[in-house]
Design an enzyme around this catalytic site. Structure first.
Site, PDB file in Angstrom:
ATOM      1  N   HIS A  26      -2.849  -3.447  -3.273  1.00  0.00           N
ATOM      2  CA  HIS A  26      -3.673  -2.944  -3.113  1.00  0.00           C
ATOM      3  C   HIS A  26      -5.182  -2.735  -3.988  1.00  0.00           C
ATOM      4  O   HIS A  26      -6.471  -3.298  -3.856  1.00  0.00           O
ATOM      5  CB  HIS A  26      -4.205  -2.062  -2.303  1.00  0.00           C
ATOM      6  CG  HIS A  26      -5.348  -1.769  -1.216  1.00  0.00           C
ATOM      7  ND1 HIS A  26      -5.924  -1.125  -0.003  1.00  0.00           N
ATOM      8  CD2 HIS A  26      -6.488  -2.850  -0.653  1.00  0.00           C
ATOM      9  CE1 HIS A  26      -6.842  -0.614   0.358  1.00  0.00           C
ATOM     10  NE2 HIS A  26      -7.422  -2.235   0.694  1.00  0.00           N
ATOM     11  N   HIS A  43       0.667  -1.250  -0.110  1.00  0.00           N
ATOM     12  CA  HIS A  43      -0.374  -0.067   0.052  1.00  0.00           C
ATOM     13  C   HIS A  43       0.845   1.694   0.022  1.00  0.00           C
ATOM     14  O   HIS A  43       2.064   1.234   0.644  1.00  0.00           O
ATOM     15  CB  HIS A  43      -0.891   0.005   1.050  1.00  0.00           C
ATOM     16  CG  HIS A  43      -1.760  -0.937   1.750  1.00  0.00           C
ATOM     17  ND1 HIS A  43      -3.231  -1.392   1.611  1.00  0.00           N
ATOM     18  CD2 HIS A  43      -1.411  -2.456   2.322  1.00  0.00           C
ATOM     19  CE1 HIS A  43      -3.210  -2.495   2.195  1.00  0.00           C
ATOM     20  NE2 HIS A  43      -2.703  -3.330   2.351  1.00  0.00           N
ATOM     21  N   TYR A  44       0.038   2.287  -0.446  1.00  0.00           N
ATOM     22  CA  TYR A  44       0.604   3.634   0.191  1.00  0.00           C
ATOM     23  C   TYR A  44       0.165   4.261   0.981  1.00  0.00           C
ATOM     24  O   TYR A  44      -0.936   3.996   0.924  1.00  0.00           O
ATOM     25  CB  TYR A  44       1.754   4.446  -1.200  1.00  0.00           C
ATOM     26  CG  TYR A  44      -0.044   4.642  -2.410  1.00  0.00           C
ATOM     27  CD1 TYR A  44      -1.373   6.458  -1.400  1.00  0.00           C
ATOM     28  CD2 TYR A  44       0.308   5.584  -3.410  1.00  0.00           C
ATOM     29  CE1 TYR A  44      -2.538   5.912  -2.303  1.00  0.00           C
ATOM     30  CE2 TYR A  44      -0.761   5.866  -4.703  1.00  0.00           C
ATOM     31  CZ  TYR A  44      -2.450   5.975  -3.533  1.00  0.00           C
ATOM     32  OH  TYR A  44      -2.302   6.788  -4.933  1.00  0.00           O
ATOM     33  N   GLU A 103       2.435  -0.797   4.929  1.00  0.00           N
ATOM     34  CA  GLU A 103       2.074   0.160   4.443  1.00  0.00           C
ATOM     35  C   GLU A 103       4.076   0.823   3.927  1.00  0.00           C
ATOM     36  O   GLU A 103       4.463   1.455   4.457  1.00  0.00           O
ATOM     37  CB  GLU A 103       1.679   1.109   5.221  1.00  0.00           C
ATOM     38  CG  GLU A 103       0.034   0.676   5.447  1.00  0.00           C
ATOM     39  CD  GLU A 103      -0.716   0.776   4.323  1.00  0.00           C
ATOM     40  OE1 GLU A 103      -0.463   2.123   3.722  1.00  0.00           O
ATOM     41  OE2 GLU A 103      -2.222   1.217   4.624  1.00  0.00           O
TER      42      GLU A 103
END
Length: 268
Positions: A160, A44-45, A113
């Protein structure tokens, strides 16, 4: 002498009784019929800076197992990566999601993340924030460890956007998936196979049902409708962001399909 030998052997043996509140757990006998909870790695970011990410990911609504900063601090020359949730536990990072005939991907994944602003407005219009070299280097070290320990298949290192197409777009087209593959992590289409399929599809494109089946075969949750519907558009966009970031308009073309067919030939 025999009694002494038995006492010494018992002292040398690994401890198999573990005290817990109100009982002891005997771990001297291990079953063989089980597997690891973790089958997927989902990247994810954060969509914001590190301070905001830590605040959100340690709050009551969402979480991830790891958080990778843009400029990770080091200790002994090795990067420090925040671990927010134990790997054995289920972090709340993927939401409504599916991949490779599995749904509720939180149950079977580790979420990572990456601190990154993502898509944002600039004087040049909408742009995607890049990822720093130090950040990607730290991520590669982390992913290599996880892939090795959990025997993660290349096609199961996903974004994601792959597991939630149309709902999520991270880690976005600026994420260097090819760089990860070159480091031995994740999938990427073989250029020779891509060239072969590209030539075929320039002569004749497959119909939409065949395209949908190919996307579903690779892992995307996509019904076969025969129509270029909203779901198909979203899945194609996610696929292109991952494997053809120079163009992610959700439309099938020979280059996009050549990469899809090449991936299925190698990994599925």
């Amino acid at each position: 002498m025999l009694a002494t030998a038995l006492v010494l052997a018992a002292c040398a043996a690994p401890e198999t009784l573990h005290e817990r509140p109100g009982y002891w757990a005997d771990q001297s006998t291990a079953a063989r019929a089980y597997n690891e909870r973790v089958r997927f790695l989902v990247l994810h970011y954060t969509g914001g800076d590190e301070a905001r990410a830590v605040q959100v990911l340690t709050g009551p609504a969402v979480s991830s197992h790891y958080l990778v900063a843009p400029a990770p601090p080091e200790r002994g020359g090795a990067p420090i990566v925040r671990q927010l949730v134990p790997e054995r536990a289920r972090a709340w990072h993927a939401g409504t999601s599916s991949w490779a005939d599995r749904s509720h991907i939180n149950d079977s994944s580790i979420g990572i993340e990456i601190v990154n602003r993502g898509r944002h407005e600039s004087p040049r219009g909408q742009v995607w924030a890049g990822y720093s070299a130090a950040q990607i280097d730290a991520l590669i070290v982390l992913l290599r460890d996880l892939v090795s320990r959990y025997d993660i298949q290349p096609q199961n290192v996903v974004g994601h956007a792959d597991v939630s197409p149309g709902r999520k777009i991270d880690p976005g087209p600026a994420f260097p998936w090819k760089r990860l593959h070159e480091a031995g992590i994740g999938a990427w289409p073989d250029p020779g196979r891509v060239a072969t399929y590209r030539a075929r599809f320039r002569r004749r494109m497959p119909d939409m049902r065949t395209i949908q089946r190919a996307l579903a075969r690779y892992g995307y949750d996509l019904p076969v409708t025969g129509e270029h519907d909203q779901r198909t558009h979203a899945v194609l966009t996610s696929f292109q962001m991952h494997f053809r970031p120079a163009r992610y308009d959700g439309r099938p073309d020979p280059e996009t399909l050549a990469r899809l067919w090449a991936l299925n030939a190698e990994y599925r």
